[in-house]
Design a protein around this motif. Structure first.
Motif, mmCIF file in Angstrom:
data_model
loop_
_atom_site.group_PDB
_atom_site.id
_atom_site.type_symbol
_atom_site.label_atom_id
_atom_site.label_comp_id
_atom_site.label_asym_id
_atom_site.label_seq_id
_atom_site.Cartn_x
_atom_site.Cartn_y
_atom_site.Cartn_z
ATOM 1 N N ASN A 92 0.789 -1.285 0.057
ATOM 2 C CA ASN A 92 0.067 0.046 0.083
ATOM 3 C C ASN A 92 0.888 1.306 0.125
ATOM 4 O O ASN A 92 1.241 1.791 1.199
ATOM 5 C CB ASN A 92 -1.045 -0.029 1.160
ATOM 6 C CG ASN A 92 -1.960 0.961 0.974
ATOM 7 O OD1 ASN A 92 -2.310 1.428 0.174
ATOM 8 N ND2 ASN A 92 -2.759 1.429 2.456
ATOM 9 N N GLU A 93 1.474 1.435 -1.260
ATOM 10 C CA GLU A 93 2.275 2.622 -1.430
ATOM 11 C C GLU A 93 2.029 3.521 -2.623
ATOM 12 O O GLU A 93 1.254 2.939 -3.242
ATOM 13 C CB GLU A 93 3.819 2.250 -1.312
ATOM 14 C CG GLU A 93 4.208 1.243 -0.591
ATOM 15 C CD GLU A 93 5.750 0.857 -0.895
ATOM 16 O OE1 GLU A 93 6.004 0.748 -1.971
ATOM 17 O OE2 GLU A 93 6.428 0.201 0.266
ATOM 18 N N LEU A 94 2.502 4.537 -2.526
ATOM 19 C CA LEU A 94 2.433 5.467 -4.047
ATOM 20 C C LEU A 94 3.799 5.497 -4.374
ATOM 21 O O LEU A 94 4.550 6.247 -3.651
ATOM 22 C CB LEU A 94 1.632 6.968 -3.588
ATOM 23 C CG LEU A 94 0.035 6.584 -3.187
ATOM 24 C CD1 LEU A 94 -0.599 7.847 -2.950
ATOM 25 C CD2 LEU A 94 -0.397 6.057 -4.715
ATOM 26 N N PRO A 95 4.064 5.164 -5.552
ATOM 27 C CA PRO A 95 3.183 4.486 -6.467
ATOM 28 C C PRO A 95 3.148 3.151 -6.063
ATOM 29 O O PRO A 95 3.828 2.462 -5.228
ATOM 30 C CB PRO A 95 4.239 4.642 -7.934
ATOM 31 C CG PRO A 95 5.479 4.659 -7.502
ATOM 32 C CD PRO A 95 5.399 5.664 -6.173
ATOM 33 N N PRO A 96 1.702 2.580 -6.593
ATOM 34 C CA PRO A 96 1.880 0.985 -6.065
ATOM 35 C C PRO A 96 3.006 0.117 -6.539
ATOM 36 O O PRO A 96 3.472 0.300 -7.602
ATOM 37 C CB PRO A 96 0.670 0.719 -6.772
ATOM 38 C CG PRO A 96 -0.078 1.977 -7.331
ATOM 39 C CD PRO A 96 0.899 3.072 -7.257
#
Length: 114
Positions: free
Chosen positions: A78-82
């Motif tokens: 669950n990060e940005l970017p995925p």
């Protein structure tokens, strides 16, 4: 012994595992994916960049088959970017060892019949 007493029942091939082997060998990229994972290349984008001729679409189909069989697991962060990574499961380790044995057997068969 009576005529209707049998010592052995008819043995048949293990259907699910035989289908798995057939499907994996039928996918021309699965063995390459295992090689990439063994070299710590576990993100799809990196896999595509590492192998000439491998498209994102085909890789995703291959990865999905392997996840469905339980050979690989997909980890989503669950990060940005995925970020998505694939890893070999414990079952997958056993399965890949069997494929390695089949490859070794093929070498022996090739030597024997040439």
């Amino acid at each position: 012994m009576k005529n209707n007493e049998f010592l052995f029942s008819r043995k048949s091939a293990p259907q699910r595992s035989a289908r798995m082997v057939e499907t994996i060998y039928g996918c021309k990229w699965s063995l390459t994916v295992y090689q990439l994972l063994a070299n710590n290349i576990n993100r799809p984008g990196e896999m595509v960049r590492s192998v000439e001729g491998l498209s994102t679409k085909v890789l995703n189909q291959c990865l999905k088959k392997n996840v469905d069989f339980g050979i690989l697991e997909k980890r989503e962060y669950n990060e940005l970017p995925p970020r998505v990574e694939y890893h070999v499961t414990d079952f997958g380790q056993k399965f890949i060892r069997i494929l390695d044995e089949l490859e070794a057997l093929q070498g022996e068969v090739s030597e024997h019949f040439t």
